[in-house]
Motif scaffolding. Sequence first.
Motif: not given
Length: 416
Positions: A94-114
Amino acid sequence: MTVAPTSDAVAPGSRLPEHPDFLWNNPEPARGYDVLVVGGGGHGLATAYHLARTQGVSNVAVLEKGWLAGGNMARNTTIIRSNYLWDESARIYEHALTLWENLENELDYPVLFDQRGVLNLAHSLQDVRDSVRRVNANRLNGIDAEWLEPAEVKDVCPILNVSPDIRYPVLGASYQPRAGIAKHDHVAWGYARAAAGLGVDLIQNCEVTGIRTSGGRVTGVRTTRGDIAAGKVALCAAGHSSVLAGMVGLRLPVASHPLQAMVSELLEPVHPTVVMSNAVHVYVSQAHKGELVLGAGIDSYNGYGQRGSFHVIERQLTAALELFPIFARAHLLRTWAGIVDVSPDASPIIGRTPIAGLYLNCGWGTGGFKVTPGLGDCFAHTVARDEPHPFVEPFGLERFTTGALVDEHGAAAVAH
């Protein structure tokens, strides 16, 4: 050689990622580093990023024997979820999923989390009992989870066969709406670019051939590109973890197996979610470009070959077609395998080892991709501070002598 993404790999509205060759330099290894991360997949890159970004340790190198993300990171089926049964597992995922939800903004890169949701199907009364138990456990841990009756399952995934007269009828399913998929290559490239921007050296074609120690403490590694000194060494090598640990006489309680996956030809968007089934042991999703992505359980034999057995392919395709008759005329495009490391309790091994300065991250089996952001954060904390992060403390190597196992065999729905 890293392959650049093509335009059809990017969702509408997303910007095109830069060519990977422009995202980071390919430096010669320095004579020494504060921390060496062995393994340039998702876990290694995320760990290096968090060492520099979160823990303030920037004198770091990632050593990869091939090319970045060329191992399991490029060979998984990209499913992301946190609906595990036991508190210890649910907490880290769940910690990982919470980070996934903002990962594109954090890395400034399109990880395409859907976040298209994940269905775990139940085909027997025991499946139903186990699934409802897991839904209740998830809710107690603050994780989104629902129990769906067959008609509700059909509403979520209209192309799924929920007829009562098939071999394994669908009696219902657990459902996690926040779960989904991401683009694995983009995740790796995003972490690599961000880590390099923070001063981390990403060294490809640099295989570790030995681990140097003195007085019970790690002092560096031997590689195909020369010896490299280090104050700390963090192993993130998935199926080859036992090979690396064996270089210092450390025998790990893990077994390496091939895990197969496959994709179809490109299809129009027809599959709106992710469907997993433990009874027939198959999971099916549709990738961003349109191909169907299918996986199953591990091959039973031990090995390091990145290929699998035909009978496993035959069984999982049979299962997939019973659940999705609509795909009967689809063509299989390619198959492959990764090398997964499975521990006796089907839970990871994370933390310190008897060798001071040597840290271990392995045993994720078939679930490593989904935990990538959370593991990177927690493992970097563990390495930098020489103490386990609270989320990974239950997964130390010592549990195999104390008996405090976290038994996820069958408890977390289908393995992947």
